[in-house]
Design a protein around this motif. Structure first.
Motif, PDB file in Angstrom:
ATOM      1  N   PHE A 468       0.825  -1.214   0.000  1.00 38.99           N
ATOM      2  CA  PHE A 468       0.000   0.000   0.000  1.00 38.99           C
ATOM      3  C   PHE A 468       0.853   1.256   0.000  1.00 38.99           C
ATOM      4  N   TYR A 469       1.958   1.229   0.731  1.00 37.56           N
ATOM      5  CA  TYR A 469       2.848   2.396   0.783  1.00 37.56           C
ATOM      6  C   TYR A 469       3.418   2.693  -0.597  1.00 37.56           C
ATOM      7  N   TYR A 470       3.818   1.651  -1.304  1.00 37.23           N
ATOM      8  CA  TYR A 470       4.336   1.832  -2.655  1.00 37.23           C
ATOM      9  C   TYR A 470       3.250   2.356  -3.595  1.00 37.23           C
ATOM     10  N   LEU A 471       2.026   1.877  -3.408  1.00 38.70           N
ATOM     11  CA  LEU A 471       0.930   2.354  -4.258  1.00 38.70           C
ATOM     12  C   LEU A 471       0.693   3.848  -4.057  1.00 38.70           C
ATOM     13  N   LEU A 472       0.774   4.296  -2.812  1.00 44.55           N
ATOM     14  CA  LEU A 472       0.622   5.728  -2.540  1.00 44.55           C
ATOM     15  C   LEU A 472       1.749   6.517  -3.194  1.00 44.55           C
ATOM     16  N   TYR A 473       2.953   5.967  -3.125  1.00 43.98           N
ATOM     17  CA  TYR A 473       4.120   6.598  -3.755  1.00 43.98           C
ATOM     18  C   TYR A 473       3.930   6.672  -5.272  1.00 43.98           C
ATOM     19  N   ILE A 474       3.457   5.586  -5.868  1.00 42.45           N
ATOM     20  CA  ILE A 474       3.237   5.558  -7.316  1.00 42.45           C
ATOM     21  C   ILE A 474       2.153   6.559  -7.711  1.00 42.45           C
ATOM     22  N   LEU A 475       1.085   6.628  -6.916  1.00 37.33           N
ATOM     23  CA  LEU A 475       0.029   7.602  -7.182  1.00 37.33           C
ATOM     24  C   LEU A 475       0.574   9.021  -7.149  1.00 37.33           C
ATOM     25  N   ALA A 476       1.437   9.306  -6.169  1.00 31.25           N
ATOM     26  CA  ALA A 476       2.036  10.642  -6.073  1.00 31.25           C
ATOM     27  C   ALA A 476       2.885  10.937  -7.305  1.00 31.25           C
ATOM     28  N   GLY A 477       3.673   9.945  -7.760  1.00 25.52           N
ATOM     29  CA  GLY A 477       4.498  10.156  -8.941  1.00 25.52           C
ATOM     30  C   GLY A 477       3.676  10.407 -10.181  1.00 25.52           C
ATOM     31  N   TRP A 478       2.639   9.567 -10.405  1.00 23.34           N
ATOM     32  CA  TRP A 478       1.792   9.780 -11.575  1.00 23.34           C
ATOM     33  C   TRP A 478       1.043  11.109 -11.491  1.00 23.34           C
ATOM     34  N   PHE A 479       0.601  11.474 -10.298  1.00 24.90           N
ATOM     35  CA  PHE A 479      -0.131  12.736 -10.142  1.00 24.90           C
ATOM     36  C   PHE A 479       0.769  13.926 -10.460  1.00 24.90           C
ATOM     37  N   ALA A 480       2.026  13.868  -9.987  1.00 30.42           N
ATOM     38  CA  ALA A 480       2.972  14.947 -10.308  1.00 30.42           C
ATOM     39  C   ALA A 480       3.227  15.015 -11.804  1.00 30.42           C
ATOM     40  N   LEU A 481       3.347  13.872 -12.443  1.00 31.87           N
ATOM     41  CA  LEU A 481       3.603  13.836 -13.890  1.00 31.87           C
ATOM     42  C   LEU A 481       2.395  14.334 -14.679  1.00 31.87           C
ATOM     43  N   VAL A 482       1.219  13.792 -14.390  1.00 34.89           N
ATOM     44  CA  VAL A 482       0.028  14.123 -15.165  1.00 34.89           C
ATOM     45  C   VAL A 482      -0.438  15.547 -14.884  1.00 34.89           C
TER      46      VAL A 482
END
Length: 837
Positions: A468-482
């Motif tokens: 779950f922690y990694y998923l939150l991290y991935i969401l943050a990365g995609w959100f910053a990119l998009v």
């Protein structure tokens, strides 16, 4: 004589810089243009003297003047020209000279482009830092006080009590210690100069902040300081990339970042400089954050000086393998740090009550608040890193020998802050270009949120991510990119010059995704039997001789020469031998490992990892080995490999351990060499069998059989039925000398019977003969008898550690996008200020 001239040049440069600093101080107080011109001349003379001194040091290096300690300590006569040049900044004294030179050239730019009333104070504070830096290489003794360490000191001056110096004060070594093997990399040739350029440029916002406090010009200073601050961040980011890539392709820890103090020495100032850029942008837009901009400008340079103290004073010698040795500069570096910090904080406190105050608090959903909050998150990340880096010092208050923190300390503290920063970049960008309330902001963020969630779900499914922690991290990365991508597209239609901030934040999002994918989801390449063994270990089914369960899994792959193995069901991996090379590192072996896709789809490729002895740390009865990994790079993943052991390394270790001579190091035979028939019965004869393209090791030699060659019929009797020669290479493995032989095997008719003719061939210069004695028609293998060699035929093998690292290229891509975003902003601010002036 040259060393004396070099010392004089540094002494005069030191004195000249003091006079230049005095001149700039008086000019700033009296506004006398004549003082400004005189000070500029003094500053220029100082720079010319340092350039001349650097040229003399380079001359001594290129001409192998080993009587000078710096040349002896960092070079050797066998170094290639490119590494001789890089030795100029390979040591502590030389690196200070490069730092001084970078500051000098930047000072020339400040003379040309800085307007009143800032130029006098800015150049004064720049010269003040130059005085401290030059003092580090002055090498002046004042009573018991030693000021700096001269790069021109001789061996006799450095080691006056050494017995060989006392016996012969004019002793000149025939050879130097050489450059550290790990520094023999093209990346390390350019990484240090770029790093010192960044250090020098980060001085400029500090100088402008001091000038603003001195002249009570609290708003306008950010306009001329902004391009320099952005330039400093680009230089530091470039240096971070070069250092990370060097570590990735040179060191065997398998990554590009290890949170070492030397790495942090560039990363923390970059973080604080980036935080300062955010507050300076707000100051330019809204005439607020004046205090924060000045504080971050001070902190960024103080961080450089502090990290320089940590890595150059010797205080972390037991905590960092990259730390410089202590040259007696501890007190000077401490004084440098104290003065820079005391002057900055002291002037801030003195002027604090005069600094502009914000009349009303910023709203939560305002560009001022969100940008300032982002700057504070960057500050917190830098603060955590400084605490971790300083922990060996802080820990001495509580225990005698404190240890540095584990890498997990940095990851666990910085990762949540990085996630927070990623979300804030998007919200900050949408608030920066448009005044919004909660409803309008939610409406604008709808599509970025939806797309980011879809991409996160796709990543979770395709990458089998369940943490779950990694998923939150991935969401943050995609959100910053998009999210920042949306804003960047809008800005491109409005005004392409305005995309710098959004582009930088896009790079940050890409970087986050690449860091997680490349570090948390590595896969080790293993064959099926090793994987089954590791699964048995995990299930507790493997025990040692005493019945204790084995916990250590196998992470390496054993390959025998020309015997392929299938790894991960994806590649067929074949070890195809090694070569010895002494060009850069004596005793270096280069191993050839071929990868072929099992399914036939994809490209075949070959990796060439290297192993070499660390001569500086090896001894007569022990070899210290080091490795140079090799990497095959694609956008989707990297194959990262290094050698963990080999039959050759094992053989050399045994020879050194037993202190036995290398049987392969035979002396050239005399003119009265004997033939095999004349040799004594004690001469060993070994029989070996080889097929086409096969190799075999024996007694310090490698035998390579490539193919058959037809024999010349004119040299054979008419009764010959068949005659063939073997293309055989005999390689002396210790020296790499290769001899090509063509031994003959013939069948001829005599007296109605078939006879074989296999004359022995001598290996040139050695008491060793090779006979081609038979051919197996069914397999095509040949049999050779080797006379005059000791040792049984050996299987040649290698142990490799190979990992598949997904999306490492994304890390580099994110870094490049960050650089591009900063660069766009540099040109925009520079152009705006040029037009304004």
């Amino acid at each position: 004589m040259i060393g004396t001239i070099g010392n004089i040049l540094i002494y005069v440069a030191f004195a000249t810089s003091i006079f230049a600093g005095i001149g700039y101080f008086l000019y700033s107080s009296r506004d006398d243009e004549r003082l400004y011109r005189i000070s500029n001349w003094l500053f220029g003379i100082k720079g010319a003297l340092i350039i001349a001194a650097s040229g003399l040091l380079l001359y001594l290096i290129l001409n192998h003047q080993f009587q000078y300690y710096y040349v002896y300590n960092y070079t050797s006569s066998d170094l290639q020209l490119k590494y001789l040049i890089s030795a100029l900044w390979g040591g502590q004294e030389g690196s200070f000279m490069v730092w001084i030179l970078c500051s000098f050239f930047i000072g020339l730019g400040l003379m040309k482009w800085t307007e009143k009333p800032y130029r006098g104070p800015v150049l004064f504070f720049l010269t003040l830092t130059q005085i401290f830096l030059i003092s580090m290489i002055a090498g002046v003794s004042i009573g018991d006080l030693q000021l700096g360490a001269s790069p021109f000191r001789t061996l006799a001056q450095e080691m006056p009590n050494a017995p060989f110096i006392q016996a012969n004060p004019d002793f000149v070594p025939s050879e130097g210690k050489g450059l550290n093997d790990l520094l023999k990399s093209p990346w390390m040739m350019i990484h240090p100069p770029v790093l010192f350029l960044g250090f020098a440029m980060m001085t400029i916002p500090y100088c402008f902040a001091m000038a603003a406090l001195w002249k009570e010009k609290y708003n306008e200073w950010v306009h001329p300081a902004m391009p320099w601050t952005l330039g400093a961040n680009v230089a530091l980011l470039t240096a971070i990339f070069l250092g990370g890539y060097w570590a990735y392709v040179t060191l065997s820890f398998g990554g590009y970042w290890a949170w070492d103090p030397v790495e942090n020495a560039s990363f923390v100032p970059w973080l604080l400089g980036t935080a300062g850029i955010h507050t300076m942008v707000i100051q330019k837009k809204s005439s607020t954050s004046q205090k924060a901009s000045i504080v971050f400008a001070i902190l960024a340079y103080v961080a450089i000086v502090y990290e320089t103290f940590l890595t150059r004073s010797g205080i972390l010698a037991d905590s960092s393998v990259h730390s410089f040795v202590d040259l007696g500069l501890y007190n000077q570096l401490l004084a440098f740090m104290f003065v820079v910090t005391a002057v900055g904080i002291g002037m801030l406190i003195y002027r604090y009550k005069d600094l502009p105050r914000q009349n009303k608090e910023s709203k939560l959903l305002s560009r001022e608040f969100m940008t300032f909050a982002g700057a504070m998150v960057l500050f917190l990340i830098g603060f955590v890193i400084i605490i971790g880096t300083s922990s060996p010092i802080i820990g001495r208050l509580f225990e005698a020998n404190p240890t540095p923190p584990e890498i997990s300390f940095y990851n666990e503290w910085t990762m949540p802050l990085a996630i927070l920063a990623a979300f804030m970049t998007v919200i900050g960008q949408f608030l920066f270009w448009k005044r919004q309330d909660a409803e309008s902001l939610a409406r604008d963020l709808t599509w970025p949120v939806i797309i980011s969630c879809v991409l996160t779900l796709a990543t979770m499914m395709l990458g089998n991510v369940r943490n779950f922690y990694y998923l939150l991290y991935i969401l943050a990365g995609w959100f910053a990119l998009v999210g920042n991508g949306f804003m960047m597209v809008r800005m491109m239609f409005k005004n392409p010059k305005l995309i710098g901030g959004a582009l930088t934040h896009v790079g940050f999002g890409v970087l986050l995704l690449g860091i997680l994918a490349s570090s948390a989801y590595n896969g080790t390449l293993l064959d099926l039997s090793t994987r089954n063994y590791n699964e048995a270990i995990a299930a507790g089914k493997v025990t040692d001789d005493e019945g204790i369960p084995v916990r250590q899994k196998v992470n390496f792959l054993e390959l025998k020469l020309n015997e392929p193995k299938v790894v991960n069901g994806k590649y067929k991996v074949t070890y195809e031998g090694y070569t010895l090379a002494n060009q850069e590192r004596p005793g270096q072996q280069q191993y050839k490992i071929k990868f072929e896709p099992v399914d036939g789809n994809g490209r075949q490729f070959t990796l060439y990892p290297e192993v070499y002895p660390m001569l500086s740390s090896s001894s007569a009865n022990r070899i210290e080995w080091s490795v140079d990994p090799d990497v095959y790079t694609t956008f989707m993943s990297d194959i990262y490999m290094y050698v963990a052991g080999s039959s050759y390394v094992e053989q050399k270790n045994e020879q050194v351990k037993n202190n036995s001579p290398d049987n392969s190091n035979m002396q050239p035979a005399s003119a009265s060499q004997t033939t095999p028939d004349q040799q004594s019965d004690s001469t060993q004869v070994q029989t070996i069998s080889l097929g086409r393209g096969e190799s075999l090791n024996m007694g310090g030699y490698q035998f390579d059989f490539s193919d058959y060659t037809p024999a010349d019929p004119e040299s054979l009797p008419d009764s010959t039925l068949i005659a063939v020669r073997a293309d055989l290479d005999v390689i002396h493995r210790a020296t790499g000398v290769r001899d090509t032989l063509n031994p003959l095997f013939a069948i001829y008719k005599k007296d109605g019977k078939s006879w074989t003719y296999a004359p022995p061939m001598q290996v040139p210069g050695r008491d060793m003969f090779v006979q081609f004695t038979s051919v197996d028609p069914s397999t095509g293998k040949i049999e050779l008898k080797v006379h005059g060699i000791e040792g049984e035929p050996q299987d040649e093998w290698v142990l490799i550690v190979a990992e598949e690292k997904p999306f490492v290229s994304v890390v580099w891509l994110g870094t490049f996008i960050l650089m591009a975003g900063f660069s766009v902003s540099i040109f925009r601010h520079w152009d705006r200020d040029r037009k304004k002036n």
